[in-house]
Structure formats: structure tokens, C-alpha cells
Design an enzyme around this catalytic site. Structure first.
Site, PDB file in Angstrom:
ATOM      1  N   ASN A  12       0.930  -1.064  -0.119  1.00  0.00           N
ATOM      2  CA  ASN A  12      -0.162   0.080  -0.034  1.00  0.00           C
ATOM      3  C   ASN A  12       1.103   1.213   0.005  1.00  0.00           C
ATOM      4  O   ASN A  12       1.465   1.543   1.130  1.00  0.00           O
ATOM      5  CB  ASN A  12      -0.876  -0.094   1.502  1.00  0.00           C
ATOM      6  CG  ASN A  12      -1.755   1.278   1.311  1.00  0.00           C
ATOM      7  OD1 ASN A  12      -1.765   2.077   0.337  1.00  0.00           O
ATOM      8  ND2 ASN A  12      -2.626   1.207   2.681  1.00  0.00           N
ATOM      9  N   TRP A  13       1.106   1.762  -1.064  1.00  0.00           N
ATOM     10  CA  TRP A  13       2.012   3.033  -1.370  1.00  0.00           C
ATOM     11  C   TRP A  13       1.428   4.298  -0.667  1.00  0.00           C
ATOM     12  O   TRP A  13       2.330   5.147  -0.544  1.00  0.00           O
ATOM     13  CB  TRP A  13       2.389   3.266  -2.600  1.00  0.00           C
ATOM     14  CG  TRP A  13       3.037   2.009  -3.456  1.00  0.00           C
ATOM     15  CD1 TRP A  13       3.359   0.734  -2.835  1.00  0.00           C
ATOM     16  CD2 TRP A  13       3.543   1.933  -4.697  1.00  0.00           C
ATOM     17  NE1 TRP A  13       3.911  -0.028  -3.637  1.00  0.00           N
ATOM     18  CE2 TRP A  13       4.182   0.811  -4.784  1.00  0.00           C
ATOM     19  CE3 TRP A  13       3.659   2.938  -5.839  1.00  0.00           C
ATOM     20  CZ2 TRP A  13       4.826   0.102  -6.131  1.00  0.00           C
ATOM     21  CZ3 TRP A  13       3.859   2.739  -7.043  1.00  0.00           C
ATOM     22  CH2 TRP A  13       4.742   1.172  -7.295  1.00  0.00           C
ATOM     23  N   LYS A  14       0.039   4.242  -0.343  1.00  0.00           N
ATOM     24  CA  LYS A  14      -0.673   5.436   0.430  1.00  0.00           C
ATOM     25  C   LYS A  14      -0.182   6.673  -0.599  1.00  0.00           C
ATOM     26  O   LYS A  14      -0.305   6.564  -1.739  1.00  0.00           O
ATOM     27  CB  LYS A  14      -0.052   5.648   1.850  1.00  0.00           C
ATOM     28  CG  LYS A  14      -0.119   4.400   2.559  1.00  0.00           C
ATOM     29  CD  LYS A  14      -0.021   4.677   4.142  1.00  0.00           C
ATOM     30  CE  LYS A  14      -0.163   3.048   4.728  1.00  0.00           C
ATOM     31  NZ  LYS A  14      -0.166   3.299   6.387  1.00  0.00           N
ATOM     32  N   HIS A  98      -9.387   1.125   4.648  1.00  0.00           N
ATOM     33  CA  HIS A  98      -8.248   1.285   5.458  1.00  0.00           C
ATOM     34  C   HIS A  98      -8.508   2.243   6.747  1.00  0.00           C
ATOM     35  O   HIS A  98      -9.083   3.106   6.640  1.00  0.00           O
ATOM     36  CB  HIS A  98      -7.056   1.910   4.464  1.00  0.00           C
ATOM     37  CG  HIS A  98      -5.677   1.899   5.029  1.00  0.00           C
ATOM     38  ND1 HIS A  98      -5.309   2.659   6.158  1.00  0.00           N
ATOM     39  CD2 HIS A  98      -4.536   0.868   5.026  1.00  0.00           C
ATOM     40  CE1 HIS A  98      -4.238   2.413   6.385  1.00  0.00           C
ATOM     41  NE2 HIS A  98      -3.632   1.403   5.817  1.00  0.00           N
ATOM     42  N   GLU A 100      -6.870   4.646   7.752  1.00  0.00           N
ATOM     43  CA  GLU A 100      -6.539   6.112   7.622  1.00  0.00           C
ATOM     44  C   GLU A 100      -7.994   6.607   6.803  1.00  0.00           C
ATOM     45  O   GLU A 100      -8.011   7.830   6.940  1.00  0.00           O
ATOM     46  CB  GLU A 100      -5.257   6.269   6.819  1.00  0.00           C
ATOM     47  CG  GLU A 100      -4.170   6.040   7.456  1.00  0.00           C
ATOM     48  CD  GLU A 100      -2.964   5.465   6.806  1.00  0.00           C
ATOM     49  OE1 GLU A 100      -3.052   5.550   5.664  1.00  0.00           O
ATOM     50  OE2 GLU A 100      -1.975   4.848   7.278  1.00  0.00           O
ATOM     51  N   GLU A 170      -5.426  -4.869  10.687  1.00  0.00           N
ATOM     52  CA  GLU A 170      -4.215  -3.791  10.817  1.00  0.00           C
ATOM     53  C   GLU A 170      -4.557  -2.843  12.052  1.00  0.00           C
ATOM     54  O   GLU A 170      -5.321  -2.293  12.154  1.00  0.00           O
ATOM     55  CB  GLU A 170      -4.331  -2.668   9.574  1.00  0.00           C
ATOM     56  CG  GLU A 170      -3.995  -3.483   8.128  1.00  0.00           C
ATOM     57  CD  GLU A 170      -3.231  -2.383   7.264  1.00  0.00           C
ATOM     58  OE1 GLU A 170      -2.220  -2.459   6.820  1.00  0.00           O
ATOM     59  OE2 GLU A 170      -3.817  -1.162   7.306  1.00  0.00           O
ATOM     60  N   GLY A 176       2.704   2.329  10.728  1.00  0.00           N
ATOM     61  CA  GLY A 176       3.634   3.371  10.787  1.00  0.00           C
ATOM     62  C   GLY A 176       4.446   3.770  11.862  1.00  0.00           C
ATOM     63  O   GLY A 176       5.117   4.851  12.035  1.00  0.00           O
ATOM     64  N   SER A 216       3.814  -2.113  10.351  1.00  0.00           N
ATOM     65  CA  SER A 216       5.129  -2.115  10.585  1.00  0.00           C
ATOM     66  C   SER A 216       5.688  -3.594  10.179  1.00  0.00           C
ATOM     67  O   SER A 216       6.705  -3.888  10.860  1.00  0.00           O
ATOM     68  CB  SER A 216       5.599  -1.889  12.078  1.00  0.00           C
ATOM     69  OG  SER A 216       5.003  -0.322  12.324  1.00  0.00           O
ATOM     70  N   GLY A 237       2.742  -0.921   4.194  1.00  0.00           N
ATOM     71  CA  GLY A 237       3.333   0.439   3.976  1.00  0.00           C
ATOM     72  C   GLY A 237       4.448   0.826   3.659  1.00  0.00           C
ATOM     73  O   GLY A 237       5.066   0.599   2.617  1.00  0.00           O
ATOM     74  N   GLY A 238       5.235   1.269   4.812  1.00  0.00           N
ATOM     75  CA  GLY A 238       6.571   1.848   4.678  1.00  0.00           C
ATOM     76  C   GLY A 238       7.587   0.869   3.773  1.00  0.00           C
ATOM     77  O   GLY A 238       8.321   1.202   3.050  1.00  0.00           O
TER      78      GLY A 238
HETATM   79  P1  13P Z   1       3.280   0.515   7.759  1.00  0.00           P
HETATM   80  O1  13P Z   1       3.644  -0.931   7.093  1.00  0.00           O
HETATM   81  O2  13P Z   1       3.900   1.676   7.429  1.00  0.00           O
HETATM   82  O3  13P Z   1       2.971   0.339   9.256  1.00  0.00           O
HETATM   83  O4  13P Z   1       1.658   0.707   6.937  1.00  0.00           O
HETATM   84  C1  13P Z   1       0.670  -0.384   7.151  1.00  0.00           C
HETATM   85  C2  13P Z   1      -0.563  -0.069   6.515  1.00  0.00           C
HETATM   86  O5  13P Z   1      -1.174   0.847   6.865  1.00  0.00           O
HETATM   87  C3  13P Z   1      -0.587  -0.799   5.166  1.00  0.00           C
HETATM   88  O6  13P Z   1      -2.084  -0.526   4.974  1.00  0.00           O
END
Ligand code: 13P
Length: 256
Positions: A12-14, A98, A100, A170, A176, A216, A237-238
Site C-alpha cells: 500500500n503505497w498510500k 483502511h 486512514e 491492521e 507506521g 510495521s 506500508g513503509g
Molecule cells: P506500515 O507498514 O507503514 O506500518 O503501514 C501499514 C499499512 O497501513 C498498510 O496498509
């Protein structure tokens, strides 16, 4: 590796990466994973980069997905994108609900439910996200919260359709933050999620549905998470923003 469920690792590149950066990242990932058959690999760039990522992974085992969509097929919904539009560029997946989107954009379980139904009707595979906040976990309410999210987000979806859904657990406190759920914490709730799916659909669907962990996750902690019987992959994510760290993580999922 579970024989029943194929692992799925999605990046997920956000809200990251320009079109040029996306093209490079997808090309670098493709170079390593074009023939990866043991694990489903999915790249979810921002909308503006979907087309270049689609081109970059065309005719390979690497699939791509969107990070959101609207539940209507078309019309006066400024700023939105529909399942039909995503299918028109041969998109396979869409991340829905998600945390967010839930916390910053007011997405409720009801909205996630409408989107999930529209995704299924539009022949997309929804990756439906659920997970509790730190406050909810501290109050020992995490199971109750996740159950409510599942019931709401999957309401009215029959067993046959539910088979096509991918779930992503999640915990908000692990996103994050560098703070990853312990394998035991994650396994406990993944098993619980599976039991809720058995109630909502049936035992067969529960045994087959894939549940990703997100928060994470990276190559260094993936093996112990993926070793848990009810963890079928990751929503990353990251660690998905860099080709080497993402490919390394997929390699972990391919092994064992
Ligand atoms: P991180 O891997 O950066 O914690 O993000 C997880 C995430 O929200 C994937 O959708």
C-alpha cells in the site's frame, strides 16, 4: 506454508510516489518478482500511477490494485473513481476501509460495506481492512471492535461472494509506528477473525479466506508473523516504498 491458502503480500503505497517514481519502483519489483507464483504480489499505488504500474507489470505474475473507490458506477461524484474505471485498466484489487480512510475521511462500516459489494459486483477483489486503536486495545475491546467492523463491512454478502474477499487486520497502533503486534497477539486475533467469518458465512469460507496482517511489517519480522497458522500475508506500508525491502519481504513469504 499453508496448502489451503495462497499467501498474499500487497504494498500500500498510500499518498507516495510521483508517476516517474512509481514507474521505477514497479519496474524494479517486476524485475525480481515477474515469475513469482508461490505468493500473490499486489502493488497499490496512488490513482495517478495506476496506469504506469499496470504497464510495468503487464504479462507478469505481479498484480496491482487501487487504495479506494466509490460504490456507484458513475455519475456526479467529484473526485471519486468507480469499480468500472478500475476494471477498465485491468485492475484486480482494491483496498477498502483502511484505518486512514476510516479516521481521516469518515468512512463507516456502512460505507465500507457498500464499497465492498460494489467491488465484488465489479469483479474486483476487495482487501477489506479492520483493526482496533490503541485505546480500544488498552480497554480490552479489540475483539469486540473487530467483530463489529467485520459484521458491518461484510453485511449482506453471501458465502460464495465472501470467498473472494481478502481481509487485512491492521491494528491502528502498529501502523507506521515501528511497533509491530507480537506474532501471538496477531495470531490470536486472526484466529478470532476466522471464527467470526465462520459465523457470518460458514466453516468452508472461514477456512479459505485469506487474512493479511498489516502494521510495521517488514522482512525482518515477516517470518515469525507468517509462521502463525492464521496469518496469510501482509499489507505493507513503509516497507513497500523501496523495491529491495519489498522484494526481501516477498522472498520471506515465498520461503518455508
Ligand atoms: P506500515 O507498514 O507503514 O506500518 O503501514 C501499514 C499499512 O497501513 C498498510 O496498509
Amino acid at each position: 506454508m499453508s496448502k489451503l491458502r495462497k499467501r498474499i503480500i500487497a504494498g500500500n503505497w498510500k499518498m507516495n510516489k510521483s508517476v516517474a517514481e512509481s514507474k521505477d519502483l514497479a519496474a524494479d519489483i517486476k524485475r525480481e518478482l515477474a515469475d513469482c507464483r508461490e505468493v500473490d504480489v499486489v502493488l497499490c499505488p496512488p490513482f495517478t500511477s495506476l496506469s504506469v504500474v499496470a504497464d510495468a507489470v503487464d504479462n507478469t505474475q505481479v498484480k496491482f490494485g487501487a487504495q479506494n473507490m466509490h460504490w456507484e458506477s458513475d455519475g456526479a461524484y467529484t473526485g471519486e473513481i468507480s469499480a468500472n474505471m478500475l476494471r477498465s485498466i485491468y485492475c484486480h484489487y482494491v483496498i477498502l476501509g483502511h484505518s486512514e480512510r476510516r479516521s481521516y475521511f469518515g468512512e463507516t462500516d456502512e460505507i465500507v460495506n457498500k464499497k465492498t459489494k460494489a467491488a465484488l459486483a465489479g469483479n474486483l477483489i476487495p482487501i477489506v481492512c479492520i483493526g482496533e486503536t490503541l485505546e480500544e486495545r488498552s480497554a480490552q475491546r479489540h475483539k469486540e471492535v473487530v467483530k463489529t467492523q467485520l459484521e458491518g463491512s461484510l453485511a449482506g454478502i453471501d458465502a460464495d461472494e465472501m470467498k473472494r474477499v481478502v481481509l487485512a487486520y491492521e491494528p491502528v497502533w502498529a501502523i507506521g509506528t515501528g511497533e509491530v503486534a507480537t506474532p501471538e497477539q496477531a495470531q490470536e486475533i486472526h484466529a478470532f477473525i476466522r471464527s467470526v467469518i465462520a459465523e457470518l458465512a460458514n466453516a468452508e469460507v472461514a477456512a479459505g479466506i485469506r487474512i493479511q496482517y498489516g502494521g510495521s511489517m517488514k522482512a525482518a519480522n515477516a517470518a515469525e508473523l507468517l509462521a502463525q497458522p492464521d496469518i496469510d500475508g501482509g499489507l505493507i506500508g513503509g516497507a513497500a516504498l523501496d523495491a529491495r525491502s519489498f522484494v526481501e519481504l516477498v522472498r520471506v513469504a515465498q520461503s518455508e
